[in-house]
Design a protein around this motif. Structure first.
Motif, PDB file in Angstrom:
ATOM      1  N   GLY A 142      51.254  34.067  38.734  1.00 15.61           N
ATOM      2  CA  GLY A 142      50.927  35.405  38.279  1.00 15.61           C
ATOM      3  C   GLY A 142      50.836  36.440  39.382  1.00 15.61           C
ATOM      4  O   GLY A 142      50.389  37.562  39.168  1.00 15.61           O
ATOM      5  N   GLY A 143      51.267  36.068  40.598  1.00 13.17           N
ATOM      6  CA  GLY A 143      51.233  36.989  41.723  1.00 13.17           C
ATOM      7  C   GLY A 143      49.877  37.056  42.389  1.00 13.17           C
ATOM      8  O   GLY A 143      48.864  36.594  41.853  1.00 13.17           O
ATOM      9  N   GLU A 144      49.861  37.653  43.584  1.00 16.30           N
ATOM     10  CA  GLU A 144      48.630  37.774  44.368  1.00 16.30           C
ATOM     11  C   GLU A 144      48.677  39.065  45.175  1.00 16.30           C
ATOM     12  O   GLU A 144      49.685  39.393  45.803  1.00 16.30           O
ATOM     13  N   GLU A 145      47.570  39.785  45.173  1.00 13.46           N
ATOM     14  CA  GLU A 145      47.409  41.021  45.945  1.00 13.46           C
ATOM     15  C   GLU A 145      46.274  40.818  46.935  1.00 13.46           C
ATOM     16  O   GLU A 145      45.214  40.308  46.572  1.00 13.46           O
ATOM     17  N   ILE A 146      46.476  41.217  48.195  1.00 12.06           N
ATOM     18  CA  ILE A 146      45.504  40.952  49.262  1.00 12.06           C
ATOM     19  C   ILE A 146      45.311  42.202  50.108  1.00 12.06           C
ATOM     20  O   ILE A 146      46.279  42.876  50.469  1.00 12.06           O
ATOM     21  N   PHE A 154      40.093  40.748  50.423  1.00 14.33           N
ATOM     22  CA  PHE A 154      39.939  41.146  49.026  1.00 14.33           C
ATOM     23  C   PHE A 154      41.185  40.653  48.307  1.00 14.33           C
ATOM     24  O   PHE A 154      42.313  40.925  48.743  1.00 14.33           O
ATOM     25  N   VAL A 155      41.006  39.918  47.203  1.00 15.36           N
ATOM     26  CA  VAL A 155      42.123  39.225  46.554  1.00 15.36           C
ATOM     27  C   VAL A 155      42.121  39.476  45.053  1.00 15.36           C
ATOM     28  O   VAL A 155      41.070  39.402  44.407  1.00 15.36           O
ATOM     29  N   LYS A 156      43.309  39.714  44.499  1.00 15.81           N
ATOM     30  CA  LYS A 156      43.481  39.837  43.055  1.00 15.81           C
ATOM     31  C   LYS A 156      44.594  38.880  42.621  1.00 15.81           C
ATOM     32  O   LYS A 156      45.684  38.894  43.203  1.00 15.81           O
ATOM     33  N   LEU A 157      44.293  38.036  41.623  1.00 18.23           N
ATOM     34  CA  LEU A 157      45.225  37.024  41.131  1.00 18.23           C
ATOM     35  C   LEU A 157      45.564  37.254  39.665  1.00 18.23           C
ATOM     36  O   LEU A 157      44.718  37.690  38.887  1.00 18.23           O
ATOM     37  N   TRP A 158      46.796  36.910  39.295  1.00 19.38           N
ATOM     38  CA  TRP A 158      47.260  36.997  37.906  1.00 19.38           C
ATOM     39  C   TRP A 158      47.088  38.414  37.342  1.00 19.38           C
ATOM     40  O   TRP A 158      46.658  38.597  36.220  1.00 19.38           O
TER      41      TRP A 158
END
Length: 222
Positions: free
Chosen positions: A62-66, A105-109
């Motif tokens: 689902g992708g990852e933002e960092i 800082f991480v955002k998943l899916w």
């Protein structure tokens, strides 16, 4: 697992609320800001790597933002000091870690399946910023449904944001105040569409990560 899972409500987590939870990898801890699901989940977290720790090679369906907050984060023999912004699109894989320790800082899916490009932006490079009157902006990502930027507000300035979009903030420096309530560095907020409190920068200004207009993409493990 459900953490701040009602997106119709305002959610605020301050630094004194942080509770660090060990991950499956020794020496890596997570502060869960919002979460919908188990180990493979739609999640927003702050992740802390002790020196010399990392994860084995794994995929992100689902992708990852960092956003690297401190230390140096590494993946696949590339090294990213504090200030680097990364987007790994759905279906990508990597082997992350940190030799000296890092907090990210991480955002998943939380990405559209249509995303296919990796993004790497050094927000410490002044060339990546531009000014709009007293506001400084570093664009990070933009699509029809989502916009991500860093913003620097001058002392006393109000945060500009749209009333028709959900907005998420992470205070990276300085202070913010809402009608007398002061929030310090490290505070995370998620505001539903239509919730537009007067967010005012403190005496030293404020630097923020700001995401707006994002959609609820398919979630994992709920």
């Amino acid at each position: 697992m459900l953490v701040n899972d009602d997106f119709s409500l305002r959610a605020i987590v301050q630094t004194h609320d942080y509770t660090w939870v060990p991950s499956q990898q020794t020496g890596i801890e997570r502060m869960m800001l919002d979460r919908l699901g188990g180990e493979a989940a739609r999640a927003t977290s702050i992740v802390r790597y002790a020196p010399g720790t990392g994860y084995p090679l794994h995929a992100h369906p689902g992708g990852e933002e960092i956003l690297v907050l401190s230390g140096t984060f590494s993946e696949d023999n590339c090294h990213y000091p504090a200030g680097w912004y990364l987007r790994n699109p759905p279906g990508s894989a990597h082997q992350p870690g940190s030799a000296q320790g890092a907090t990210i800082f991480v955002k998943l899916w939380q990405m559209s399946s249509a995303e296919c490009q990796r993004v790497r932006i050094n927000t410490a490079d002044a060339a990546n910023w531009h000014r709009q009157d007293s506001l400084a902006i570093c664009p990070l990502f933009s699509s029809e449904t989502e916009q991500v930027v860093l913003m620097k507000l001058a002392p006393g300035d109000l945060l500009p944001f749209r009333t028709d979009r959900r907005t998420e903030l992470l205070l990276l420096g300085g202070q913010l105040a809402i009608t007398g309530q002061v929030y310090a560095k490290g505070t995370w907020m998620r505001l539903p569409a239509g919730d537009t409190p007067p967010l005012q920068a403190g005496a030293a200004g404020a630097t923020l990560y700001v995401k707006s207009g994002f959609s609820d993409y398919p979630q994992a493990g709920r």
